[in-house]
Design a protein around this motif. Structure first.
Motif, PDB file in Angstrom:
ATOM      1  N   THR A  71      37.187 -18.831 -51.963  1.00 18.97           N
ATOM      2  CA  THR A  71      38.473 -18.810 -52.249  1.00 18.97           C
ATOM      3  C   THR A  71      39.123 -19.118 -53.690  1.00 18.97           C
ATOM      4  O   THR A  71      38.189 -20.460 -54.067  1.00 18.97           O
ATOM      5  N   VAL A  72      40.005 -19.096 -54.136  1.00 16.38           N
ATOM      6  CA  VAL A  72      40.644 -19.854 -55.459  1.00 16.38           C
ATOM      7  C   VAL A  72      40.915 -21.031 -55.072  1.00 16.38           C
ATOM      8  O   VAL A  72      40.866 -21.966 -55.803  1.00 16.38           O
ATOM      9  N   ALA A  73      41.651 -21.229 -53.773  1.00 10.73           N
ATOM     10  CA  ALA A  73      42.152 -22.411 -53.334  1.00 10.73           C
ATOM     11  C   ALA A  73      40.957 -23.483 -53.410  1.00 10.73           C
ATOM     12  O   ALA A  73      41.106 -24.533 -53.644  1.00 10.73           O
ATOM     13  N   GLY A  74      39.797 -23.095 -53.008  1.00 10.80           N
ATOM     14  CA  GLY A  74      38.854 -24.071 -52.777  1.00 10.80           C
ATOM     15  C   GLY A  74      38.340 -24.605 -54.069  1.00 10.80           C
ATOM     16  O   GLY A  74      37.997 -25.869 -54.312  1.00 10.80           O
ATOM     17  N   GLN A  75      38.558 -23.444 -55.335  1.00  9.93           N
ATOM     18  CA  GLN A  75      38.018 -23.989 -56.572  1.00  9.93           C
ATOM     19  C   GLN A  75      39.228 -24.930 -57.258  1.00  9.93           C
ATOM     20  O   GLN A  75      38.754 -25.913 -57.841  1.00  9.93           O
ATOM     21  N   VAL A  76      40.254 -24.515 -56.837  1.00  4.13           N
ATOM     22  CA  VAL A  76      41.327 -25.312 -57.396  1.00  4.13           C
ATOM     23  C   VAL A  76      41.441 -26.875 -56.855  1.00  4.13           C
ATOM     24  O   VAL A  76      41.503 -27.806 -57.477  1.00  4.13           O
ATOM     25  N   LEU A  77      41.210 -26.868 -55.477  1.00  8.81           N
ATOM     26  CA  LEU A  77      41.306 -28.178 -55.036  1.00  8.81           C
ATOM     27  C   LEU A  77      39.819 -29.360 -55.726  1.00  8.81           C
ATOM     28  O   LEU A  77      40.141 -30.260 -55.604  1.00  8.81           O
ATOM     29  N   ARG A  78      38.888 -28.477 -55.784  1.00  8.19           N
ATOM     30  CA  ARG A  78      37.593 -29.349 -56.152  1.00  8.19           C
ATOM     31  C   ARG A  78      37.834 -29.511 -57.833  1.00  8.19           C
ATOM     32  O   ARG A  78      37.552 -30.847 -58.279  1.00  8.19           O
ATOM     33  N   PHE A  95      47.047 -21.014 -67.343  1.00  9.99           N
ATOM     34  CA  PHE A  95      47.534 -21.411 -66.227  1.00  9.99           C
ATOM     35  C   PHE A  95      46.456 -22.552 -65.448  1.00  9.99           C
ATOM     36  O   PHE A  95      46.816 -23.403 -64.843  1.00  9.99           O
ATOM     37  N   SER A  96      45.104 -21.997 -65.418  1.00 10.41           N
ATOM     38  CA  SER A  96      44.133 -22.509 -64.832  1.00 10.41           C
ATOM     39  C   SER A  96      44.028 -24.147 -65.504  1.00 10.41           C
ATOM     40  O   SER A  96      43.752 -24.980 -64.729  1.00 10.41           O
ATOM     41  N   ARG A  97      44.221 -24.253 -66.699  1.00  7.18           N
ATOM     42  CA  ARG A  97      43.979 -25.642 -67.300  1.00  7.18           C
ATOM     43  C   ARG A  97      45.259 -26.367 -66.905  1.00  7.18           C
ATOM     44  O   ARG A  97      45.052 -27.606 -66.598  1.00  7.18           O
ATOM     45  N   PHE A  98      46.270 -25.943 -66.871  1.00 11.39           N
ATOM     46  CA  PHE A  98      47.725 -26.655 -66.485  1.00 11.39           C
ATOM     47  C   PHE A  98      47.500 -27.089 -64.826  1.00 11.39           C
ATOM     48  O   PHE A  98      47.573 -28.299 -64.480  1.00 11.39           O
ATOM     49  N   GLU A  99      47.099 -26.331 -64.169  1.00  7.76           N
ATOM     50  CA  GLU A  99      46.739 -26.492 -62.556  1.00  7.76           C
ATOM     51  C   GLU A  99      45.953 -27.496 -62.296  1.00  7.76           C
ATOM     52  O   GLU A  99      45.875 -28.498 -61.555  1.00  7.76           O
ATOM     53  N   GLN A 100      44.637 -27.503 -62.980  1.00 11.68           N
ATOM     54  CA  GLN A 100      43.683 -28.460 -62.970  1.00 11.68           C
ATOM     55  C   GLN A 100      44.254 -29.980 -63.308  1.00 11.68           C
ATOM     56  O   GLN A 100      44.087 -30.990 -62.665  1.00 11.68           O
ATOM     57  N   GLY A 101      44.892 -29.933 -64.597  1.00  9.02           N
ATOM     58  CA  GLY A 101      45.401 -31.289 -64.769  1.00  9.02           C
ATOM     59  C   GLY A 101      46.567 -31.720 -63.938  1.00  9.02           C
ATOM     60  O   GLY A 101      46.750 -32.897 -63.855  1.00  9.02           O
ATOM     61  N   ALA A 102      47.230 -30.819 -63.283  1.00  8.73           N
ATOM     62  CA  ALA A 102      48.504 -31.202 -62.231  1.00  8.73           C
ATOM     63  C   ALA A 102      47.645 -32.055 -61.287  1.00  8.73           C
ATOM     64  O   ALA A 102      48.773 -32.655 -60.488  1.00  8.73           O
ATOM     65  N   GLY A 103      46.655 -32.069 -61.006  1.00  9.93           N
ATOM     66  CA  GLY A 103      45.820 -32.723 -59.837  1.00  9.93           C
ATOM     67  C   GLY A 103      46.067 -34.097 -59.817  1.00  9.93           C
ATOM     68  O   GLY A 103      46.164 -34.859 -58.971  1.00  9.93           O
ATOM     69  N   ALA A 104      46.382 -34.645 -61.419  1.00  9.82           N
ATOM     70  CA  ALA A 104      46.578 -36.102 -61.477  1.00  9.82           C
ATOM     71  C   ALA A 104      47.976 -36.514 -60.826  1.00  9.82           C
ATOM     72  O   ALA A 104      47.889 -37.861 -60.589  1.00  9.82           O
TER      73      ALA A 104
END
Length: 728
Positions: A123-130, A177-186
């Motif tokens: 899942t993309v969700a799994g990758q996003v959370l990690r 989008f991927s880079r923004f989404e990962q940074g938004a984890g902060a």
């Protein structure tokens, strides 16, 4: 001086010796002597306590604690006030134990330290959370698994536009989008910070986003991106099976919500989000986001109702329904409709249907912005990931087809290597998928070998040492034996299994549920196996063989509350508080089966139908409770936490039939018919559980866990094929 007075003045050894002599002498010698107990010891010397002692329940309940009660109260209040004044403030929704409503609290951001994020590769969700947990931890103090995943992500950044996995493909196809989404984890669950970041440098609002190879992405929103004014306007009274009793909606709230115009009133755009944010800026984010969470719970009710009725429709279309099933379905629908109306009435009280103002606090929130972004971007990425995994097997090695495409001998794939960038790989996947459809066979796309089934599996775990959840699943179909003996020995099987686990206030994982279902043909029988084990106890075990023909609909559902309890001590600034955590869970298996089997080995033929649904599911939420602390401290808890919601519906129709003598290409041949689909419905780590403390007039909020949540629905495989058995 009296005899007993003289005795009491003697030294203890002398007194004991005299009493022993008198006792031996007999009762007459003891006459007139009264024994006086020694005086009580003097009270202990109580030294002035430290703040740590004043914050301890044990000390405050002691003799010295009582002597210094007033002093301790002053010390605690002074220290608490100083901490409160120095801490950042925000408006929060308060627990009832602190008066309810909203109020200003000092806020202590949660620390995310002992985390466990692993797996979830389908899942993309799994990758996003990690990826997001790396940013949440500031890329510091990473576990071994997180360090390994960071190394993978770092390699994606440094290897140019080349692609070496399906996960990298999705990351780079949606690069901005991927880079923004990962940074938004902060930002954790600070949805306002995420929204503001979306408008800044490196954001996603009001700009064209690009892949790593410079290909422009489709926009988040289009002129057809519509939404209801708020989620309550999604309501419309639903249908029932025929000849059953319907629930009647009688409230004014239901009448107001059933508004067709409001159902698509919003055209989603970045400008709309900004206008709503500006208009509602005076409403605290806590109020806006709290309303959004209630609306998501309402949408879940609607989805559950839709699922119940859709299941009945599916069963009816296959001839599986009976008067009893109709009645049971109607009962489920009435129960859900009653809950739906209760939610609508509460929404009316909240002002969500107010027409005198253009917008209400129910109509937008920073959390709704994130929900809308996830909805816009998750489905398209999940489709790309699933297609890539299906067609490459995640094999990007030197001998793989994706790097040696000429071996496929497809005119639509003239190039040699399609892993040079995401755009090339997209064209490869599209052309190869069409080539497989045109070929009409059952092939393993990554190896070009014939296959007799399809199986998918995955596992994941997310969370920290306070709360975490995980799953392991496998599902698929298979047709066995043909081509290896008599055709009449052909068997078919559909199967799905799901394990769900959690950890509460530790890193030790507890199995919440093991759920599995399998329908198959064996010999002259149709066999159905179902098993449900919940919290270590086998609650259901069905293993039966049905001769020749069977139709059934069955659902086993096992709710559990207040389970997997554990306790831990957490600091409310300088005051230790004992907190108990646990889970509530519902798990089960839905099964539908219509099957028939006839074998004739004298003629070496078989007529087989195996049409069914096997759908294990598990939903787990976390909770906390807190007892009394030191006398000066009022405490309470607030929030909700979804640890894991997972469903694995497998629908399959497998058949083996003999064609007629008039068949245009293959008369009197055994044909295999396959229609199969395996979906995964998943939501992980969504919610906040906070401790609240109050000393004097000053309140503080101390989140134990705070996760933004992420959900997805992805199709692990879907296929439909008819072909002669001899081709396999």
């Amino acid at each position: 001086m009296t005899p007993h007075g003289l005795l009491s003045r003697l030294a203890l050894p002398v007194r004991r010796a005299l009493l022993t002599t008198l006792a031996l002498a007999g009762p007459s010698a003891m006459a007139g002597i009264i024994i006086v107990p020694p005086p009580p010891p003097p009270p202990p010397l109580c030294l002035q306590p430290s703040l740590s002692q004043c914050s301890s329940v044990t000390y405050r309940n002691s003799y010295c604690g009582a002597q210094y009660d007033a002093y301790c109260q002053t010390q605690v209040e002074t220290a608490w006030t100083a901490r409160h004044n120095a801490a950042p403030k925000r408006t929060a929704v308060l627990p009832q134990s602190l008066g309810g409503g909203t109020g200003t609290v000092a806020y202590q951001a949660p620390q995310v330290l002992n985390t466990a994020f692993e797996g979830g590769n389908t899942t993309v969700a799994g990758q996003v959370l990690r990826g997001q947990v790396l940013a949440r931890k500031g890329y510091q103090n990473l576990t071994a698994a997180e360090q390994a995943y960071k190394a993978v992500r770092d390699a994606w950044e440094t290897n140019g536009e080349g692609i070496r996995s399906c996960q990298e493909y999705v990351h780079e196809k949606y690069y901005d989008f991927s880079r923004f989404e990962q940074g938004a984890g902060a930002y954790g669950d600070d949805f306002r910070a995420l929204y503001e970041a979306s408008k800044g440098t490196g954001g996603i609002a009001s700009r064209t986003l690009y892949g790593k190879d410079g290909q422009a992405l489709a926009p988040l929103w289009t002129s057809t991106s519509r939404a209801p004014k708020n989620a309550y306007y999604r309501f419309a009274p639903g249908a029932y099976p025929p000849f059953t009793t319907k629930y009647l909606f009688t409230s004014t709230a239901a009448t107001k919500a059933n508004n067709v115009l409001q159902r698509t009133a919003v055209t989603i755009s970045d400008a709309w989000h900004q206008a709503m944010s500006t208009a509602l800026i005076k409403v605290p984010d806590a109020v806006l986001n709290d309303s959004q969470r209630r609306q998501e719970a309402f949408e879940d009710l609607l989805a559950r109702r839709d699922a119940v009725y859709a299941a009945w429709q599916r069963q009816s279309a296959k001839g599986l329904t009976t008067a009893s099933i109709n009645s049971q379905t109607a009962l489920q629908l009435r129960t859900l409709d009653q809950s739906i109306e209760s939610a609508l009435v509460a929404a009316e009280t909240e002002g969500c249907f107010e027409t005198k103002v253009p917008r209400t606090s129910c109509d937008w929130s920073p959390r709704r912005y994130k929900v809308m972004v996830d909805k816009a971007m998750m489905a398209r990425r999940e489709a790309d990931l699933s297609r890539c995994l299906l067609l490459t097997g995640n094999d990007f090695g030197e001998e793989s087809f994706v790097r040696n495409a000429e071996r496929l001998q497809l005119a639509s794939l003239p190039d040699h290597d399609y892993t040079l960038n995401a755009t090339l790989l997209t064209s490869y996947l599209q052309a190869y998928l069409q080539g497989l459809k045109d070929g009409g066979g059952l092939l393993d796309a990554s190896t070009r070998t014939k296959r007799k089934g399809n199986t998918q599996s995955d596992s994941a775990h997310v969370g920290d040492d306070k709360f975490g959840g995980g799953y392991t699943f496998v599902g698929g179909w298979a047709v066995d034996s043909f081509g290896e003996g008599l055709w009449c020995e052909t068997d078919a099987r559909i199967f799905a299994a799901l394990d769900v686990n959690v950890n509460v206030f530790s890193t030790n994982r507890t199995e919440v549920a093991h759920l599995e279902g399998e329908a198959s043909t064996q010999g002259n029988d149709i066999r159905l196996k179902l098993n449900a084990r919940v919290l270590g106890v086998e609650l259901y075990n069905h293993d039966m063989a049905y001769p020749m023909h069977v139709t059934l609909v069955q659902e086993t559902q096992f709710p559990r509350t207040d389970a997997a309890r554990a306790s831990g001590t957490f600091m409310v600034w300088f005051i230790p508080v004992t907190v108990t955590g646990g889970i509530s869970a519902t798990a089960g298996v839905r099964t539908e089966l219509a099957a028939a089997l006839t074998r004739d080995c004298a003629m070496d033929t078989v007529d087989l139908d195996l049409d069914g649904l096997v759908a294990p599911f598990g939903n787990v939420s976390g909770f906390v409770s807190v007892g009394a602390g030191v006398p000066d401290l009022q405490v309470g808890v607030m929030g909700s936490l979804t640890l894991i919601n997972h469903a694995l519906p497998l629908q399959a129709e497998l058949g083996v039939h003999l064609t007629s003598s008039a068949h245009p290409t293959d008369p009197n041949r055994l044909f295999l018919h396959v229609e199969a689909r395996l979906d995964q419905q998943l939501r992980l780590l969504d919610g906040t559980l906070s401790l609240f403390g109050q000393v004097g007039p000053f309140k503080g909020e101390f989140p134990l866990v705070a996760w933004p949540g992420l959900g997805t629905t992805n199709t692990l495989f879907t296929e439909a094929v008819d072909l002669p058995l001899y081709q396999l």
